[in-house]
Design a protein around this motif. Structure first.
Motif, PDB file in Angstrom:
ATOM      1  N   THR A   5       0.849  -1.188   0.000  1.00 28.68           N
ATOM      2  CA  THR A   5       0.000   0.000   0.000  1.00 28.68           C
ATOM      3  C   THR A   5       0.883   1.236   0.000  1.00 28.68           C
ATOM      4  N   LEU A   6       0.616   2.144  -0.889  1.00 34.34           N
ATOM      5  CA  LEU A   6       1.368   3.391  -0.975  1.00 34.34           C
ATOM      6  C   LEU A   6       0.526   4.513  -0.389  1.00 34.34           C
ATOM      7  N   VAL A   7       1.039   5.141   0.675  1.00 34.20           N
ATOM      8  CA  VAL A   7       0.374   6.293   1.293  1.00 34.20           C
ATOM      9  C   VAL A   7       1.172   7.532   0.920  1.00 34.20           C
ATOM     10  N   GLN A   8       0.564   8.430   0.158  1.00 31.54           N
ATOM     11  CA  GLN A   8       1.285   9.566  -0.405  1.00 31.54           C
ATOM     12  C   GLN A   8       0.551  10.861  -0.088  1.00 31.54           C
ATOM     13  N   GLY A   9       1.310  11.914   0.181  1.00 32.57           N
ATOM     14  CA  GLY A   9       0.682  13.202   0.446  1.00 32.57           C
ATOM     15  C   GLY A   9       1.686  14.212   0.964  1.00 32.57           C
ATOM     16  N   PRO A  10       1.380  15.490   0.839  1.00 34.66           N
ATOM     17  CA  PRO A  10       2.288  16.555   1.326  1.00 34.66           C
ATOM     18  C   PRO A  10       2.332  16.573   2.847  1.00 34.66           C
ATOM     19  N   PRO A  11       3.246  17.340   3.422  1.00 38.37           N
ATOM     20  CA  PRO A  11       3.350  17.410   4.895  1.00 38.37           C
ATOM     21  C   PRO A  11       2.050  17.865   5.543  1.00 38.37           C
ATOM     22  N   GLY A  12       1.748  17.252   6.694  1.00 37.17           N
ATOM     23  CA  GLY A  12       0.580  17.659   7.459  1.00 37.17           C
ATOM     24  C   GLY A  12      -0.725  17.020   7.045  1.00 37.17           C
ATOM     25  N   HIS A  17       0.155   9.692  11.083  1.00 37.50           N
ATOM     26  CA  HIS A  17      -0.997   9.257  11.871  1.00 37.50           C
ATOM     27  C   HIS A  17      -1.594   7.979  11.279  1.00 37.50           C
ATOM     28  N   THR A  18      -1.630   7.884   9.957  1.00 34.90           N
ATOM     29  CA  THR A  18      -2.164   6.695   9.289  1.00 34.90           C
ATOM     30  C   THR A  18      -1.295   5.472   9.573  1.00 34.90           C
ATOM     31  N   TRP A  20       0.750   5.081  12.073  1.00 41.23           N
ATOM     32  CA  TRP A  20       0.582   4.770  13.499  1.00 41.23           C
ATOM     33  C   TRP A  20      -0.669   3.931  13.716  1.00 41.23           C
ATOM     34  N   GLY A  21      -1.783   4.305  13.069  1.00 42.40           N
ATOM     35  CA  GLY A  21      -3.017   3.532  13.205  1.00 42.40           C
ATOM     36  C   GLY A  21      -2.881   2.128  12.649  1.00 42.40           C
ATOM     37  N   LEU A  22      -2.200   1.981  11.510  1.00 40.92           N
ATOM     38  CA  LEU A  22      -1.982   0.654  10.932  1.00 40.92           C
ATOM     39  C   LEU A  22      -1.152  -0.220  11.863  1.00 40.92           C
ATOM     40  N   LEU A  23      -0.120   0.362  12.451  1.00 40.49           N
ATOM     41  CA  LEU A  23       0.711  -0.384  13.391  1.00 40.49           C
ATOM     42  C   LEU A  23      -0.096  -0.808  14.615  1.00 40.49           C
ATOM     43  N   ASN A  24      -0.968   0.088  15.083  1.00 40.27           N
ATOM     44  CA  ASN A  24      -1.817  -0.220  16.233  1.00 40.27           C
ATOM     45  C   ASN A  24      -2.674  -1.457  15.946  1.00 40.27           C
ATOM     46  N   VAL A  25      -3.350  -1.461  14.797  1.00 42.14           N
ATOM     47  CA  VAL A  25      -4.222  -2.581  14.435  1.00 42.14           C
ATOM     48  C   VAL A  25      -3.418  -3.867  14.272  1.00 42.14           C
ATOM     49  N   LEU A  26      -2.282  -3.780  13.586  1.00 35.58           N
ATOM     50  CA  LEU A  26      -1.446  -4.966  13.371  1.00 35.58           C
ATOM     51  C   LEU A  26      -0.963  -5.539  14.695  1.00 35.58           C
ATOM     52  N   HIS A  27      -0.487  -4.662  15.573  1.00 34.77           N
ATOM     53  CA  HIS A  27      -0.002  -5.099  16.885  1.00 34.77           C
ATOM     54  C   HIS A  27      -1.135  -5.711  17.702  1.00 34.77           C
ATOM     55  N   PHE A  28      -2.304  -5.090  17.667  1.00 32.09           N
ATOM     56  CA  PHE A  28      -3.472  -5.580  18.407  1.00 32.09           C
ATOM     57  C   PHE A  28      -3.858  -6.977  17.939  1.00 32.09           C
ATOM     58  N   VAL A  29      -3.963  -7.176  16.632  1.00 32.00           N
ATOM     59  CA  VAL A  29      -4.377  -8.475  16.086  1.00 32.00           C
ATOM     60  C   VAL A  29      -3.354  -9.555  16.426  1.00 32.00           C
ATOM     61  N   GLN A  30      -2.070  -9.249  16.234  1.00 31.28           N
ATOM     62  CA  GLN A  30      -1.040 -10.250  16.479  1.00 31.28           C
ATOM     63  C   GLN A  30      -0.987 -10.651  17.953  1.00 31.28           C
ATOM     64  N   TYR A  31      -1.168  -9.685  18.859  1.00 31.28           N
ATOM     65  CA  TYR A  31      -1.131 -10.015  20.282  1.00 31.28           C
ATOM     66  C   TYR A  31      -2.386 -10.753  20.720  1.00 31.28           C
ATOM     67  N   GLN A  32      -3.528 -10.479  20.103  1.00 28.29           N
ATOM     68  CA  GLN A  32      -4.711 -11.263  20.417  1.00 28.29           C
ATOM     69  C   GLN A  32      -4.465 -12.728  20.077  1.00 28.29           C
ATOM     70  N   ARG A  33      -3.877 -12.983  18.921  1.00 28.24           N
ATOM     71  CA  ARG A  33      -3.581 -14.364  18.519  1.00 28.24           C
ATOM     72  C   ARG A  33      -2.562 -14.996  19.456  1.00 28.24           C
ATOM     73  N   TYR A  34      -1.557 -14.206  19.823  1.00 24.75           N
ATOM     74  CA  TYR A  34      -0.529 -14.721  20.729  1.00 24.75           C
ATOM     75  C   TYR A  34      -1.130 -15.119  22.071  1.00 24.75           C
ATOM     76  N   TYR A  35      -1.936 -14.233  22.661  1.00 26.30           N
ATOM     77  CA  TYR A  35      -2.499 -14.513  23.973  1.00 26.30           C
ATOM     78  C   TYR A  35      -3.533 -15.639  23.921  1.00 26.30           C
ATOM     79  N   GLU A  36      -4.319 -15.700  22.861  1.00 26.53           N
ATOM     80  CA  GLU A  36      -5.270 -16.798  22.720  1.00 26.53           C
ATOM     81  C   GLU A  36      -4.518 -18.131  22.691  1.00 26.53           C
ATOM     82  N   SER A  37      -3.468 -18.195  21.881  1.00 31.15           N
ATOM     83  CA  SER A  37      -2.694 -19.429  21.770  1.00 31.15           C
ATOM     84  C   SER A  37      -1.949 -19.734  23.064  1.00 31.15           C
TER      85      SER A  37
END
Length: 253
Positions: A5-12, A17-18, A20-37
């Motif tokens: 995925t290419l996220v492109q745009g001028p400063p500001g 922020h985008t 950061w949000g993607l990392l949040n979701v990825l980290h959340f999903v991976q840790y849910q799987r880790y803790y469930e297992s």
């Protein structure tokens, strides 16, 4: 075969922020799987009891070795940040619902603790994103904020803020190397003592969790509805605490 995925745009415009949000979701999903297992291995009888949603909800409040920020702190955000957090919360709610169905297929094996490698074309870009993660943390399933463990690897001579330098791998190594030998031995001894204490707590809690699960399995038909709900809540708290203890023990090692 190699999507990206290419996220492109001028400063500001919200690129950081985008991400950061993607990392949040990825980290959340991976840790849910880790803790469930993890719970499937540590307390299989407890996880197998009840519906899949019971086991899943028990992991939504697991300890992430984090500082939880209450609603008072969240209320200080700007309206723009609130909109972004609301959108992220909605996405996490959707993931929660989907994981209820999909995670059951991965519970038969233990998933290694997730690690996320984030790269950037410049030291400055890496530092900006890292500082955003360290300052804001991530949002977990119950809406609270947790601070993930992070470390920066890269050019040590690059300019960075005091916040980022605290987690720079070279600075951490130098801190240990400058430590007097006696102090270093004391630190190692404390870590070993912490591991022993945590293992003892894990053993005790595992026994208590087995007893709680056995009570639900053998005596639920003789209990009132509110009593069953109370024992279920107790089991979920024990499962959450057990996973948190195991995670802390792993970090102490």
């Amino acid at each position: 075969s190699c999507p990206f995925t290419l996220v492109q745009g001028p400063p500001g415009t919200g690129k950081t922020h985008t991400v950061w949000g993607l990392l949040n979701v990825l980290h959340f999903v991976q840790y849910q799987r880790y803790y469930e297992s993890l719970m499937k291995v540590l307390a299989p009888d407890s996880v197998e009891q009840g519906t899949g949603s019971d086991a899943y909800e028990a992991t939504c409040n697991l300890g992430y070795s984090s500082t939880t920020i209450g609603k008072e702190a969240a209320s200080a955000r700007s309206e723009e940040e609130d909109d972004g957090v609301a959108a992220l919360d909605a996405l996490l709610d959707t993931i929660n619902a989907e994981n209820n169905m999909s995670l059951s297929r991965t519970l038969h094996k233990l998933v290694n603790k997730p690690r996320i490698l984030v790269c950037a074309p410049s030291n400055a870009a890496c530092n900006v994103l890292l500082e955003r993660v360290m300052q804001r943390g991530f949002t977990q399933g119950n809406g609270s904020i947790y601070k993930p463990l992070v470390v920066r690897v890269g050019a040590e001579e690059a300019q960075m803020s005091a916040t980022v330098r605290e987690v720079e791998v070279g600075a951490k190594a130098e801190e240990l190397m400058r430590m007097p030998q006696e102090q270093l031995f004391q630190w190692v001894a404390r870590q070993r003592h912490s591991v022993v204490s945590l293992m003892q707590a894990i053993n005790v809690l595992t026994v208590n969790l087995a007893q709680t699960s056995n009570t639900l399995k053998t005596s639920w038909h003789d209990m009132e509805d509110d009593e069953v709900a109370e024992v279920h809540a107790k089991k979920e708290r024990q499962m959450s605490e057990l996973a948190s203890l195991h995670d802390n023990c792993d970090k102490a090692k």
